[in-house]
Design an enzyme around this catalytic site. Sequence first.
Site, PDB file in Angstrom:
ATOM      1  N   HIS A  93      -8.054  -5.500   0.325  1.00  0.00           N
ATOM      2  CA  HIS A  93      -6.769  -4.850   0.590  1.00  0.00           C
ATOM      3  C   HIS A  93      -6.185  -5.371   1.903  1.00  0.00           C
ATOM      4  O   HIS A  93      -6.905  -5.511   2.895  1.00  0.00           O
ATOM      5  CB  HIS A  93      -7.016  -3.339   0.676  1.00  0.00           C
ATOM      6  CG  HIS A  93      -5.798  -2.477   0.709  1.00  0.00           C
ATOM      7  ND1 HIS A  93      -4.911  -2.390  -0.330  1.00  0.00           N
ATOM      8  CD2 HIS A  93      -5.349  -1.617   1.671  1.00  0.00           C
ATOM      9  CE1 HIS A  93      -3.958  -1.516  -0.019  1.00  0.00           C
ATOM     10  NE2 HIS A  93      -4.198  -1.038   1.181  1.00  0.00           N
ATOM     11  N   GLU A 151      -9.668  -4.743  -3.825  1.00  0.00           N
ATOM     12  CA  GLU A 151      -8.914  -3.832  -2.960  1.00  0.00           C
ATOM     13  C   GLU A 151      -9.835  -2.904  -2.160  1.00  0.00           C
ATOM     14  O   GLU A 151      -9.665  -2.712  -0.958  1.00  0.00           O
ATOM     15  CB  GLU A 151      -7.968  -2.972  -3.808  1.00  0.00           C
ATOM     16  CG  GLU A 151      -6.862  -3.713  -4.535  1.00  0.00           C
ATOM     17  CD  GLU A 151      -5.620  -3.914  -3.687  1.00  0.00           C
ATOM     18  OE1 GLU A 151      -5.670  -3.627  -2.477  1.00  0.00           O
ATOM     19  OE2 GLU A 151      -4.608  -4.364  -4.241  1.00  0.00           O
ATOM     20  N   SER A 178       0.838  -1.193   0.000  1.00  0.00           N
ATOM     21  CA  SER A 178       0.000   0.000   0.000  1.00  0.00           C
ATOM     22  C   SER A 178       0.882   1.256   0.000  1.00  0.00           C
ATOM     23  O   SER A 178       1.700   1.439  -0.891  1.00  0.00           O
ATOM     24  CB  SER A 178      -0.956  -0.046   1.191  1.00  0.00           C
ATOM     25  OG  SER A 178      -1.970   0.919   1.059  1.00  0.00           O
TER      26      SER A 178
END
Length: 531
Positions: free
Chosen positions: A439, A341, A219
Site C-alpha cells: 500500500h 496492499e 486510500s
Amino acid sequence: MRAAQGQNSPVVHLPAGRLRGATEGGVAAFRRVPYAAPPTGGLRWRPAQPYAGWSGVRDATTDGPSAPQSYTEGGDPVLGGHGSPPFDDDCLTLNVWTPSADDAGRPVLVWIHGGGFVSGSGSLPNYSGEAFARNGDLVVVSVNYRIGPLGYLYFGADGTDGADSADGASGGDSRAGDEGAAEPGNFWLTDQIAALRWVHDHIAHFGGDPDRITVAGQSGGAVSTAALAGHPEAQGLFRRAILQSPPLGLHIPTPAEYLPRTAAYLRLAGVRDVDGLRALPWPRLIEAAQGLFGQTRRWGYWPTPFLPVRDGVTLRRHPARTLLHDAAADIDVMIGWTREEATFGFALDEGYAAATRGQVLERIAETFPDRADEVYGTYEEVRAGARPVDVLMGLISDELFRAPCVELAEARAELGRPVWAYQFDFPTPALQGRLAATHCLELPFVFGDFARWSHAPFLSGIDPAVRTGLGHAMHQAWIAFVRTGDPNHPDLPGWERYAAPARTTMRFDAVTAADGDPAGVARRLHHRASR
C-alpha cells in the site's frame, strides 16, 4: 483578471483578493490559499463555511498548517511519516501549481491525500504538483481538509454522545442498509465539496479549465473521490476520477452504528457533548483519538477508529456504489490497487509475523463461515511457500481493496461506462522484502519526483533504472488520463478498458504489461462470499 506575471512572484487577482505566489522549478506555485472559513471555535464540527476574503496582497509562498493529527518524531518505518508540523485546526487551505497563470485553459488535477482518515496533508512535499504541472502542462491542486476527530465525528441530532455505553465501539465489518438520519455529518466531505467548488469557480485565474477537472485520491482520499462523485453538490464539477487503492471493502456505518463510537470518544476526552469538545484545545482532541484506536482495534482488520458515516444527507450510499448512479456514472474512471496492499499495516508487526494457521483460519471464517479451509488452501496455492501471515495478507488485501475495486470495475463495464484498471506489482527490496508491492508504494512513481520521497524507507534499494522507467510509465499514464480520459501513451503497452471477458488490467512492474484478469482469484472468491 489574469495574473500579473513577475519573474519570481506572480500575482493572481481573485474575487476574494490578490495572491502573490512564487516560481518553483519553472512553474508558479500558490500556497495556503483559503477555500473556506477557519473551522475553529463555534465552527468546529460544522459544515464548511464561505471564506470572507482579505485586503491587500496575500502572501501565498509558504504552506499552511496541516490538519491536526498524531505525530512521532522520526516518522514510521514504511513511509517515514505522513504528516509533520505545523498543525492547526485553521487548516482549510489548498495549494496550486501552474505552468502559467494565463488564459490557456489547461486540464486540472485535484489531489486528495489519504491516511486512514487520521493522517496526511495536502502540504506534504511528497504531494507537490510541480512535476505534474511541468511535465503534463496541467494545473494541479492539493487540498487540506479536516481529518480524525475534527473531520469524522458524528453527533446525531442533539449534539450529544447519542448512546449510554461504548459497547458498540468496534471495527465491525458487516454490511448494513443505507438508512440515514436528517442530521448531517462528514465534515471532511463538506470541506472537500467547498474546495472543489472553489477550484471550479477560480481555477481559470490560474490557467486552468473548470470544465476539465480530474479528482484523484489514494486510500482514504480515493474513498473521498468516490464520495464526491455521488454528492449532489458535486454534479458537474469534475469529469474524471482516479481511485488509487480505495478501501471500498470498509463497512461504512449508519448513524445508529456510529454513535456508540462517538460516545466512547467523548468519554476519552472527558466531556459530555460537542460543546465540551469545542472548549478543548486540538492537542487534547488528538490525544483522545489515540485511545479510540485501542477500543476499535480487532485482530486481522485494518484499524479505523474514524470512518465516514452514511448520514443520509452528505453521504446517501456506500462510496463503492456512487460511481454507478446518476451523473456520476458518466465520469471517466481509472481504478487500481497494489498486489500486497495489507503488508503496509501488518507485515512489520512481529505479532502478525508469528500468526498461526489456526488464527488465520478463524479470521477467514468471519468472511467465509463454511469454507475457511478451502479459502486458506486457495491462498496457499496462489503464493508458493505461503506462511499463515502471507495467507492473511492476501485475504485482507483482497477483502478490503482488490475484490471491491474489481466489483466496481465489473459493474461499470456492465453499464457500458468507461473504466480502466491497473495493478501495481513492483516489490520493493526494502526491509528484507517483507512489504513487497505494498500500500502507498505506487505514489512516488505516480508523482514522478523521487527526490521528494527520499525520506521514505520503503524506497530503499530500488534499482535506479527500474525506478526511472516505471516512474515514467506511471507518471505519463496519469497525465494522459487527466488530459484525455485515456491513460495510453507512446511508452506504454496498449491498455484497453476493463470489460469481460478479457478484463484487461495494466500491471505496473519492472516490465509493465497489460494482462487479462490478474485479480481473478479475488474476484471469484469474494463474489461468492458476498452473495
